[in-house]
Design an enzyme around this catalytic site. Sequence first.
Site, PDB file in Angstrom:
ATOM      1  N   LEU A 138     -10.413  68.596 -23.949  1.00 52.41           N
ATOM      2  CA  LEU A 138     -11.545  67.729 -23.613  1.00 52.41           C
ATOM      3  C   LEU A 138     -11.178  66.843 -22.413  1.00 52.41           C
ATOM      4  O   LEU A 138     -11.897  66.783 -21.422  1.00 52.41           O
ATOM      5  CB  LEU A 138     -11.916  66.859 -24.831  1.00 52.41           C
ATOM      6  CG  LEU A 138     -13.100  65.907 -24.632  1.00 52.41           C
ATOM      7  CD1 LEU A 138     -14.386  66.681 -24.358  1.00 52.41           C
ATOM      8  CD2 LEU A 138     -13.296  65.016 -25.878  1.00 52.41           C
ATOM      9  N   GLY A 144     -10.960  60.537 -19.059  1.00 55.86           N
ATOM     10  CA  GLY A 144     -10.273  60.407 -20.339  1.00 55.86           C
ATOM     11  C   GLY A 144     -11.185  59.742 -21.360  1.00 55.86           C
ATOM     12  O   GLY A 144     -11.801  60.415 -22.197  1.00 55.86           O
ATOM     13  N   TRP A 169      -3.203  66.405 -20.617  1.00 55.01           N
ATOM     14  CA  TRP A 169      -2.775  65.767 -21.865  1.00 55.01           C
ATOM     15  C   TRP A 169      -3.183  66.580 -23.076  1.00 55.01           C
ATOM     16  O   TRP A 169      -3.755  66.020 -24.013  1.00 55.01           O
ATOM     17  CB  TRP A 169      -3.385  64.365 -22.007  1.00 55.01           C
ATOM     18  CG  TRP A 169      -2.900  63.362 -21.032  1.00 55.01           C
ATOM     19  CD1 TRP A 169      -3.654  62.675 -20.137  1.00 55.01           C
ATOM     20  CD2 TRP A 169      -1.549  62.887 -20.863  1.00 55.01           C
ATOM     21  NE1 TRP A 169      -2.861  61.826 -19.414  1.00 55.01           N
ATOM     22  CE2 TRP A 169      -1.567  61.938 -19.836  1.00 55.01           C
ATOM     23  CE3 TRP A 169      -0.332  63.205 -21.476  1.00 55.01           C
ATOM     24  CZ2 TRP A 169      -0.412  61.288 -19.415  1.00 55.01           C
ATOM     25  CZ3 TRP A 169       0.814  62.553 -21.056  1.00 55.01           C
ATOM     26  CH2 TRP A 169       0.755  61.597 -20.040  1.00 55.01           C
ATOM     27  N   ILE A 170      -2.898  67.864 -23.068  1.00 56.59           N
ATOM     28  CA  ILE A 170      -3.390  68.696 -24.174  1.00 56.59           C
ATOM     29  C   ILE A 170      -2.247  69.036 -25.134  1.00 56.59           C
ATOM     30  O   ILE A 170      -1.314  69.791 -24.782  1.00 56.59           O
ATOM     31  CB  ILE A 170      -4.067  69.980 -23.619  1.00 56.59           C
ATOM     32  CG1 ILE A 170      -5.146  69.600 -22.590  1.00 56.59           C
ATOM     33  CG2 ILE A 170      -4.644  70.815 -24.763  1.00 56.59           C
ATOM     34  CD1 ILE A 170      -6.208  68.624 -23.058  1.00 56.59           C
ATOM     35  N   LEU A 346      16.112  45.779 -38.111  1.00 57.08           N
ATOM     36  CA  LEU A 346      17.353  46.558 -38.113  1.00 57.08           C
ATOM     37  C   LEU A 346      18.316  46.123 -37.006  1.00 57.08           C
ATOM     38  O   LEU A 346      19.383  46.733 -36.833  1.00 57.08           O
ATOM     39  CB  LEU A 346      17.055  48.057 -37.975  1.00 57.08           C
ATOM     40  CG  LEU A 346      16.912  48.805 -39.311  1.00 57.08           C
ATOM     41  CD1 LEU A 346      15.667  48.342 -40.062  1.00 57.08           C
ATOM     42  CD2 LEU A 346      16.877  50.298 -39.107  1.00 57.08           C
ATOM     43  N   GLU A 371      -7.328  60.268 -28.934  1.00 58.12           N
ATOM     44  CA  GLU A 371      -8.477  60.251 -29.871  1.00 58.12           C
ATOM     45  C   GLU A 371      -9.272  58.958 -29.719  1.00 58.12           C
ATOM     46  O   GLU A 371      -9.811  58.436 -30.701  1.00 58.12           O
ATOM     47  CB  GLU A 371      -8.005  60.389 -31.323  1.00 58.12           C
ATOM     48  CG  GLU A 371      -7.315  61.695 -31.613  1.00 58.12           C
ATOM     49  CD  GLU A 371      -8.271  62.810 -31.931  1.00 58.12           C
ATOM     50  OE1 GLU A 371      -9.492  62.556 -31.909  1.00 58.12           O
ATOM     51  OE2 GLU A 371      -7.786  63.924 -32.162  1.00 58.12           O
ATOM     52  N   ASP A 375      -9.074  50.047 -27.410  1.00 58.92           N
ATOM     53  CA  ASP A 375     -10.204  49.290 -26.835  1.00 58.92           C
ATOM     54  C   ASP A 375     -11.516  50.063 -26.930  1.00 58.92           C
ATOM     55  O   ASP A 375     -12.567  49.479 -27.195  1.00 58.92           O
ATOM     56  CB  ASP A 375      -9.899  48.919 -25.377  1.00 58.92           C
ATOM     57  CG  ASP A 375      -8.882  47.778 -25.284  1.00 58.92           C
ATOM     58  OD1 ASP A 375      -8.601  47.139 -26.323  1.00 58.92           O
ATOM     59  OD2 ASP A 375      -8.363  47.525 -24.176  1.00 58.92           O
TER      60      ASP A 375
END
Length: 392
Positions: A138, A144, A169-170, A346, A371, A375
């Site tokens: 997509l 984006g 970015w897949i 830690l 996804e 924001d």
Amino acid sequence: MKPDSFEAPDYYNLDDLLSDEHKLVRDAARQWVKREVSPIIEDYAQKAEFPHQILNGLAEIGAFGPYIPEEYGGAGLDQISYGLIMQEIERGDSGVRSTASVQSSLVMYPIYTYGSEEQKKKFLPKLASGELMGCFGLTEPNHGSNPGGMETKFKDGGDHYLLNGAKLWISNSPFADIAVVWAKNEEGRIHGLIIERDMEGFSTPETHNKWSLRASATGELIFDNVKVPKENLLPNKSGLGAPLGCLDSARYGISWGAIGAAMDCYDTALRYAKERVQFGKPIAAFQLQQKKLAEMITEITKAQLLSFRLGQLKNEGKATSAQISMAKRNNVDMALKIAREARQMLGGMGITGEYSIMRHMMNLESVVTYEGTHDIHLLITGADITGIPAFN
Ligand code: TGC
Ligand code: FAD
């Protein structure tokens, strides 16, 4: 890396609300993660490699298409089972959960929901067994958060479509056998197309140098005059609502997945705080450390209840996109904050690969972005409660 001695927190006895089937599915996934993911994942993250050997195991625990009906090879489970599987996998690593999310919600879901009977029979059983792996295209270099502006396009070439454009970015793209790709036709209407690895003009270069989701393969999808058979167009839905509908399913799974990452950080920090002695006492005895732990378990418990109720609504077909968006945003933000606090507990050990926390923290920087960014999800809730979209 330390042996995996994870014990899941359940402060509000959520287990009492789960069916025997939910618990069976959850426990099988939990055991599988302990056995197959925990021992190897730090090494693969350090090497920035995807552990291909886990694909069969993911299929066996029902992580590929948990809610797809059995007649198409899915596990035929409900939405709460789907969520619990995502929780357990992301407890191991967000990158592994990404692979399962993409396969289930972004590849199998659109084929099942918008595909023809022939497409369902051809692809779904092989996707469920992991024989075929898929990805979802997509996002583009220039689009984006605003996928409606996409430039990837296809035109009628007679007995086929001709596809041109690029996706960026897949997840899974470097090894996927098929890609569900969203592109505009000559009238500017968005459609889904199934692109197969061996189609001429289709390439999937890998994206390197990520500091996040290092054990997940990410890449591009390039389409240079790709001839796509007409039967590969998803016939039953078009428009931006089609890909956004897939995101609803994936975002729901992520809301559960983030709880898994948070539980692992909390459990690790609690265990460490009880063992680590400074100033003659375990650090768990100091009020400032207890405050951190108390806030963590409170936020995890709230997130568990949010996702459980959302799962009930999804099972009834009543969950709205805005409700799903809220759970994704809240739970990922919660997990990221817990990872940052747990890492501090830690001390220096928190930055090493001996413990999982820093890896979760870096992974969650992607999860809070993909996804829909944090924001964008705030704006989705804003639009829902005011009736005024503020995206542009
Ligand atoms: P807008 O005008 O609001 O809506 C366009 C049409 O879509 C419908 N719709 C939805 N349908 C189903 N589910 C949803 N969640 C929907 N949201 C909107 C809407 O009703 C409308 O339908 P119609 O019939 O009236 O045309 O669209 P907009 O262009 O204003 O955009 C809204 C916005 C910004 C919320 C949306 O574009 C958005 O969500 N942007 C974020 C993009 C995003 O999340 N990309 C994710 C890419 S995939 C990914 O990241 C995978 S990571 C995988 C992994 O590794 O796990
Ligand atoms: P942009 O949209 O450029 O946003 C940049 C910043 O601007 C963000 O902070 C954003 O919140 C802010 N912003 C944008 N618009 C607005 C606005 N209207 N108001 C206020 N602020 C705004 N995509 C896929 O299609 N398939 C995949 O499998 C996939 N996997 C991914 C895996 C990884 C590891 C990553 C990092 C991303 C992946 N994505 C995938 C892409 C992801 O969905 C996008 O990165 C995300 O939607 C944001 O788009 P962008 O990176 O272009 O940021």
